[in-house]
Design an enzyme around this catalytic site. Structure first.
Site, PDB file in Angstrom:
ATOM      1  N   ASP A 316      11.747 -21.379  82.971  1.00 42.10           N
ATOM      2  CA  ASP A 316      13.163 -21.154  83.297  1.00 42.10           C
ATOM      3  C   ASP A 316      13.938 -21.040  81.994  1.00 42.10           C
ATOM      4  O   ASP A 316      13.472 -21.462  80.927  1.00 42.10           O
ATOM      5  CB  ASP A 316      13.702 -22.317  84.134  1.00 42.10           C
ATOM      6  CG  ASP A 316      14.843 -21.914  85.048  1.00 42.10           C
ATOM      7  OD1 ASP A 316      15.659 -21.055  84.648  1.00 42.10           O
ATOM      8  OD2 ASP A 316      14.932 -22.446  86.165  1.00 42.10           O
ATOM      9  N   VAL A 464      18.939 -21.718  86.431  1.00 43.93           N
ATOM     10  CA  VAL A 464      18.292 -21.668  87.755  1.00 43.93           C
ATOM     11  C   VAL A 464      17.567 -20.326  87.923  1.00 43.93           C
ATOM     12  O   VAL A 464      17.729 -19.622  88.903  1.00 43.93           O
ATOM     13  CB  VAL A 464      19.297 -21.923  88.898  1.00 43.93           C
ATOM     14  CG1 VAL A 464      18.557 -22.277  90.185  1.00 43.93           C
ATOM     15  CG2 VAL A 464      20.269 -23.034  88.546  1.00 43.93           C
ATOM     16  N   HIS A 465      16.771 -19.981  86.913  1.00 52.85           N
ATOM     17  CA  HIS A 465      15.959 -18.764  86.931  1.00 52.85           C
ATOM     18  C   HIS A 465      14.480 -19.133  87.053  1.00 52.85           C
ATOM     19  O   HIS A 465      13.636 -18.619  86.343  1.00 52.85           O
ATOM     20  CB  HIS A 465      16.178 -17.963  85.646  1.00 52.85           C
ATOM     21  CG  HIS A 465      17.525 -17.341  85.535  1.00 52.85           C
ATOM     22  ND1 HIS A 465      18.001 -16.801  84.356  1.00 52.85           N
ATOM     23  CD2 HIS A 465      18.519 -17.170  86.446  1.00 52.85           C
ATOM     24  CE1 HIS A 465      19.216 -16.318  84.551  1.00 52.85           C
ATOM     25  NE2 HIS A 465      19.554 -16.538  85.811  1.00 52.85           N
ATOM     26  N   THR A 466      14.158 -20.025  87.954  1.00 49.81           N
ATOM     27  CA  THR A 466      12.809 -20.588  88.023  1.00 49.81           C
ATOM     28  C   THR A 466      11.753 -19.537  88.348  1.00 49.81           C
ATOM     29  O   THR A 466      11.929 -18.725  89.263  1.00 49.81           O
ATOM     30  CB  THR A 466      12.759 -21.710  89.067  1.00 49.81           C
ATOM     31  OG1 THR A 466      13.823 -22.622  88.820  1.00 49.81           O
ATOM     32  CG2 THR A 466      11.444 -22.455  89.002  1.00 49.81           C
TER      33      THR A 466
END
Length: 522
Positions: A316, A464-466
């Site tokens: 992330d 929150v770019h998992t």
């Protein structure tokens, strides 16, 4: 007690006879369902845990409004809110890393996080394709991905060209000029950054307008553009309010899923099961189904059916948010609240992003940030790795999520460089025309590596770019097929071996398109 999957399969008697059961209607899942159901002979069932609006008129206003990310506020009815923590840096760092916890919000309706995000729609870069192709094969190469990238879009600015599409489902346009973006671009150009007018073209980066899937203020999510127009197909069944608890595996083959619907347990069966629940829920479902690290599963009484490193390489982007105060009243941006970005590289070559907001942060994300303060986001490369593990065999219990930010000296060096660049730009003569800096670190702190490390650590956040919680190469192959389990695939950003260089919204759509292509040609 270990889960008895044969008993679970008898728990309910759901619909029979689907060719594909897709779990999750987010960006990739919506695309996959729409593309697979183009074949009238293929019966497709899409199960979504959140709500499932069937027309644009039924989509809640907070999901339609592409000028804010109001639905991403923790506790919002359109989001699942998870808690995450931060792994401590190595002991030799000498920096103080406070105990940090984060609220991580994922979309809770058809469209998933793509229905509530910031409207940022930037393609993966050549280096991303090279890494993905090394893990998943030629289907992920830049050359083979380009036709899918063109097919997904109608590029409002450039139209149908060798690199852009002119007739795809998702309208893509660059942000209109705004006083903040004009001042920031002037500052970047004066500092020697190149102009980058088309961030969806191959190139080395620079400053320019952000491609977005927001038109007329409306967030054109993949679900709205792909899935809703397909709902009239007789071979496509989309159901909301279905909480899938685990995949049913018999003799090494996925045969369906166990779920709860309005409190009742039932089973949905199909020739293939595809998990597209996002990079948090998909690895959790895999582990609940006995697919994951064997020792971890046994610790929770779950019988392991495939010993795979699910959740062990979470990737992330970390983020540090600075703020500036406008010198005068500014117009609202026409579309996404983040109209312009600088893509640059640290001294060691790793890329980072400065993303500048043209609306106050407390309007973009209500309840966060000082009134009238414009955000300047310093988004760092996804170099450190975290983890996602079960804390219970109860499907209702959230997983344990840990980020690996600032884990080593390389990460901290990138962060220092990026913050110094941001501080110089927002204090420049060119940017001072529209705003003044509020909270950027001062010259003394910027000059002290150790002090700056501690300052960064105290404010580090997540974009929150998992990604990479069920990655190609170690958990699945390039067609999304889970290793060692027949009839089961993954089709969301869990599959990517690392978060893309830039935000993953367009990459998530590409995952759906790529897995659809693989399944159509299988």
């Amino acid at each position: 007690m270990p889960h008895d999957q044969s008993a679970a399969a008898r728990a309910g008697d759901g619909p029979r006879g689907f060719d594909v059961v897709i779990v999750g209607g987010g960006s990739a899942g919506a695309v996959l369902a729409a593309r697979l159901s183009e074949d009238p002979a293929r019966r497709v069932l899409l199960l979504e845990a959140g709500s499932a609006p069937r027309t644009p008129a039924e989509v809640p206003d907070a999901a339609l409004d592409g000028t804010t990310v109001a639905a991403s506020v923790p506790g919002h009815a359109l989001g699942w809110t998870y808690r995450a923590s931060l792994l401590a840096p190595d002991a030799a760092s000498g920096i103080h890393m406070p105990q940090r916890e984060y609220d991580v919000v994922r979309g809770r309706l058809i469209g998933g996080s793509g229905a509530v995000n910031g409207g940022y729609f930037v393609r993966p870069r050549p280096a991303d394709h090279a890494e993905w192709a090394a893990a998943g094969g030629d289907a992920w190469s830049e050359e083979n991905a380009l036709p899918l990238l063109r097919a997904m879009e109608t590029d409002v600015d450039y139209g149908d060209t060798e690199i852009h599409g002119g007739s795809g489902p998702i309208p893509v346009r660059r942000a209109a000029e705004h006083p903040v973006s004009q001042a920031f671009e002037a500052a970047c150009l004066a500092a020697g950054s190149p102009s980058d007018p088309d961030k969806n073209a191959p190139g080395g980066g620079g400053v320019g307008p952000v491609p977005q899937n927001v038109t007329d203020g409306v967030r054109r999510s993949p679900a709205m553009q792909y899935l809703l127009p397909a709902l009239s197909r007789e071979n496509l069944d989309v159901r909301g309010g279905v909480a899938v608890m685990r995949v049913i595996v018999r003799s090494g083959r996925a045969v369906g899923v166990e779920a709860t619907v309005a409190g009742d347990r039932t089973v949905f069966t199909g020739e293939e099961v595809v998990l597209a629940s996002g990079a948090i829920a998909t690895p959790q479902l895999l582990q609940l189904s006995g697919i994951g690290p064997a020792d971890d599963l046994r610790a929770h009484g779950i019988r392991c059916v495939a010993d795979l490193p699910v959740g062990q390489a979470l990737s992330d982007h970390a983020s540090i948010t600075l703020s500036v105060t406008p010198r005068t009243t500014l117009p609202a941006p026409d579309g996404s609240p983040f109209p312009t970005a600088l893509h640059a590289s640290a001294l060691t070559g790793e890329p980072f992003e400065l993303l500048v907001g043209a609306r106050p942060l407390d309007e973009i994300v209500p309840g966060i940030g000082a009134p009238n303060a414009l955000p300047v986001m310093v988004n760092l490369p996804a170099t450190g790795r975290g983890s996602l593990t079960l804390q219970s065999d109860d499907p209702a219990a959230p997983p344990l999520i840990r980020y690996g930010y600032l884990a080593d000296e390389r990460d901290r060096g990138i962060a220092r460089h990026a913050v110094r660049v941001a501080a110089d730009l927002i204090r420049s003569r060119e940017f001072a025309v529209v705003a003044e800096s509020d909270d950027a670190p001062g010259a003394r702190l910027l000059a002290d590596d150790g002090a700056l490390d501690t300052w960064v650590a105290s404010g580090i956040g997540t974009t929150v770019h998992t990604c990479a919680t069920a990655p190609m190469g170690t958990v699945a192959d390039g067609a999304g097929r889970v290793l060692g389990i027949d009839g089961l695939r993954v089709a969301d950003t869990s599959l990517l071996p690392a978060a893309p260089t830039r935000g993953p919204a367009a990459s998530a759509v590409l995952v759906g398109e790529t897995i659809a292509r693989a399944m159509r040609t299988a």
